[in-house]
Design an enzyme around this catalytic site. Structure first.
Site, short mmCIF file in Angstrom:
data_model
loop_
_atom_site.label_atom_id
_atom_site.label_comp_id
_atom_site.label_asym_id
_atom_site.label_seq_id
_atom_site.Cartn_x
_atom_site.Cartn_y
_atom_site.Cartn_z
CD GLU A 523 -2.75 -1.33 -0.08
OE1 GLU A 523 -2.85 -0.38 -0.87
OE2 GLU A 523 -3.25 -2.45 -0.30
CG ASP A 593 2.08 -7.41 -5.88
OD1 ASP A 593 1.47 -7.03 -4.85
OD2 ASP A 593 1.54 -8.09 -6.76
ZN LIG Z 1 -2.73 -2.57 -4.65
#
Ligand SMILES: [Zn+2]
Length: 692
Positions: A523, A593
């Site tokens: 995030e 990621d």
């Molecule tokens: Zn995301």
């Protein structure tokens, strides 16, 4: 809003994902699901080589032992299992409130749930609840009166096709809340379904027209009538699809920001009277608005001029039926499920009614039901522990920025400033929403849905012109998900995801950092991906990198986009070709990621050092580094139907689980070292991509 993963309960607009809809008649009994362990050596397929295919190694046994349940089109070891658990706990609360409410709030959500569960009454009422909408549609006298019709339908809470209208933060001045409008109006999952010239999509389009025809037949039309109506629906939706911007372009905030005066906006679609529509939805006066997709509104005018009035009547009747089909009698529900659930997603059986009524109540009254849910499922100690983890991740991202070889000092300083301004929201809102104005009736499912839609719209439009409330949330507390909002510049973690196997007090730090640590890092990195990096710390669309650094940044994100475009989402078979990922659609998520995996690992190193431990220490035969990567991969163990995989590759900005694991580990050398891989093996390549 950049979600860690789409939560089914959030993307479920009324009736739009019919695979998720309640069955009219089923008698399945709720049972408590068994939770997944945070670290489980039994999921590992020891016949696989972690250096060749880490996902197969980490998840092979789990995939073999956990087929997709009949009421699902995919099944993930973390998200799905925890999602089922959270929903079961919520169901217990709703079931008790429906039987014996103790407070006015309990009566309200208990009644909402009870109305949804009353399948016999739904059957008895038939299409009666839709009659007012059908009457309005029948009364359409001229195509130039579409503004009036759409306004009337939306005012009553009926499904609203054609476009989305609401309040949003101004992209270039995030302290302001302005009106915004953008494309909508399709029933199939993406514009590609209408436009791509391939055998598979030709077939799907044929099946869709058949489905629309059957729905009109069920509503009482003759076969000829129904076939004509379905053809009109297909023609109008295809034209709207042609006028629609692609999902990849919609990710670019510069491409979707166009401030118009109301007067100039009206000129895009002279034959659609927006002033009547604005009056009907009772929005307060405004002079300018953000038009996300101007070309769409121009094309809409051509379509209004071209299509006969009966075609429009068919289109709106269809959306009235389609939008609520899952809440209608069993015949409609079954036909809906047959196409959207079985054909499009490969799901074998509908989702049991108790599950869907629980999710529906969570969507309508999430911050009411969530208050009791967090009391029982989110201890204060969990919040304190999350605060510590977030602080550790913030420090690592700061350290990472400081050491980036390709970035100038000036841009590093700006990046650090933005990082320092990210706000953290953990667990649930400080202030709960007030639902007093939402009238709920125990014997009126469709009425409740319509009133809830109206309530949400009024709530959203009430923001217009008012100061931004930074304490508002975009997800309900039991949701198994997380998000970053670029206009708020905040990261949000609902209580629903702060549970095992993501977050667990009882396991070693390596496993927690591989789970929730990577989620937090993901995030945070969204603030710095190809989309988020275009906003500054205040949430305004403004360049803060130097031109040279932006060029270097884009070279790096291009590397990630090309890399992921080479990965396969669905294999070729018979005469169906293989389907590769869209590296540009998934670029933001892939960047997040990769950044998340790297900075959570750095935070783990810091934590172990502070405890006098080493990343090479072993627990149960696995080093801390190996446990970190295994803990991470075990979040993503998943089985998915081929239909769902082919649908998601077009619609989901996230990569499939296999590539969320293998794509990230092959870009991070610490992985190859942890598993003793040889440079040049697939998971430890000589060349890889790195942004952050
Ligand atoms: Zn995301």
């Amino acid at each position: 809003m950049n979600c860690f993963r789409f939560a089914p309960i959030l993307i479920l607009a009324a009736g739009s994902v019919l695979a998720q809809a309640p069955a009219s008649s089923d008698t399945s009994k709720p049972t408590a699901p068994v939770a997944s362990k945070s670290f489980d050596a039994a999921t590992i397929d020891k016949t696989a080589d972690p250096c060749t295919d880490f996902y197969q190694y980490a998840c092979g046994n789990w995939m073999k032992d956990n087929p997709i349940p009949a009421d699902k089109s995919s099944w993930v070891r973390s998200f799905s299992v925890l999602g089922e658990r959270n929903r079961y706990l919520l169901w217990k609360e709703l079931d008790a409130a429906a039987t014996d409410p103790k407070t006015p709030l309990e009566r309200q959500y208990g009644d909402y749930y009870a109305a949804c569960m009353n399948a016999a009454l739904v059957e008895e009422k038939g299409l009666k609840p839709l009659e007012p909408a059908f009457k309005q549609i029948d009364g359409l006298k001229s195509s130039r009166k579409l503004g009036t019709l759409v306004g009337e339908l939306v005012a009553e809470g009926s499904p609203a096709p054609l476009f989305n209208f609401g309040t949003e933060q101004d992209e270039k001045d995030s302290s302001k809340q302005i009106a915004g409008i953008g494309q909508a109006g399709l029933s199939l999952p993406d514009r590609d379904y209408y436009l791509v010239d391939s055998k598979r999509f030709h077939e799907i389009r044929g099946q869709y027209v058949e489905h629309v025809t059957k729905m009109f037949r069920l509503a009482g039309d003759t076969q000829d009538q129904a076939a004509r109506e379905a053809a009109s629906v297909m023609e109008i939706e295809t034209a709207l699809a042609k006028a629609s911007m692609s999902r990849t372009d919609l990710r670019d905030p510069e491409k979707t920001y166009h401030i118009y005066t109301v007067k100039d906006f009206q000129k895009l679609t002279p034959d659609f009277d927006y002033s009547v529509y604005f009056k009907d939805v009772k929005v307060r006066h405004f002079d300018t608005l953000d038009v996300a997709t101007p070309e769409f509104f121009k094309a809409l005018n051509d379509l209004i001029a071209k299509e006969p009035i009966d075609a429009w009547k068919s289109y709106f009747s269809w959306h009235t039926l389609h939008g609520l089909a899952s809440d209608l009698p069993k015949a409609f529900f079954d036909e809906n499920f047959a196409f959207f659930g079985k054909t499009l997603a490969g799901q074998k059986e509908p989702t049991p009614r108790w599950k869907q009524c629980t999710s529906m109540t969570d969507r309508a009254l999430g911050e009411a039901v969530g208050q009791d849910w967090v009391k029982q499922n989110f201890p204060p100690a969990a919040k304190a522990s999350m605060d510590q983890l977030v602080a550790a991740l913030e420090k690592s991202l700061g350290d990472d920025i400081k050491t980036l070889p390709w970035m100038s000092d000036a841009t590093k300083k700006a990046a650090e400033e933005k990082l320092a301004m990210i706000r953290n929201k953990i667990g649930y809102p400080e202030k709960w929403r007030d639902y007093t104005a939402l009238k709920v009736s125990r014997d009126d499912l469709i009425g409740n849905i319509d009133r809830s839609a109206t309530f949400e719209r009024d709530w959203n439009l009430d923001h217009l012109g008012k100061p931004v409330d930074e304490k508002e949330w975009g997800m309900t507390p039991p949701t198994v998900n997380a998000y970053y909002d670029p206009s708020f510049n905040d990261i949000n973690f609902p209580a629903g995801i702060l549970q095992p196997p993501f977050f667990d007090f009882s396991v070693d730090p390596a496993v927690n950092f591989g789970g929730i640590g990577v989620v937090i890092g993901h995030e945070m990195t969204h603030g710095f991906d190809d989309e988020g990096s275009k906003y500054d710390g205040k949430g305004n669309l403004r360049e803060w990198q130097t031109a040279e650094d932006r060029k270097a940044f884009t070279e790096r994100t291009d590397c990630v986009a090309d890399e992921y475009s080479g990965f396969e989402a669905a294999a070729a078979h018979d005469d169906v070709p293989a389907q590769k990922l869209n590296g540009k659609l998934t670029l933001g998520e892939n960047t997040a990621d990769n950044g998340g995996l790297r900075i959570a690992y750095m935070a783990l190193l810091d934590t172990l050092a502070a405890q006098g431990k080493s990343i090479d220490d072993k627990i149960d035969g696995y080093s801390e580094a190996q446990r970190y990567f295994l803990g991470f991969a075990q979040v993503w163990c998943e089985n998915m139907t081929e239909q769902e995989a082919r649908q998601e590759v077009l619609t989901n900005p996230h990569s499939p689980s296999r590539w969320r694991v293998n794509g990230t580990v092959q870009n991070f050398d610490a992985f190859g070292k942890a598993f003793g891989c040889t440079k040049g093996q697939p998971m430890f390549p000589a060349k890889s991509c790195r942004v952050w």
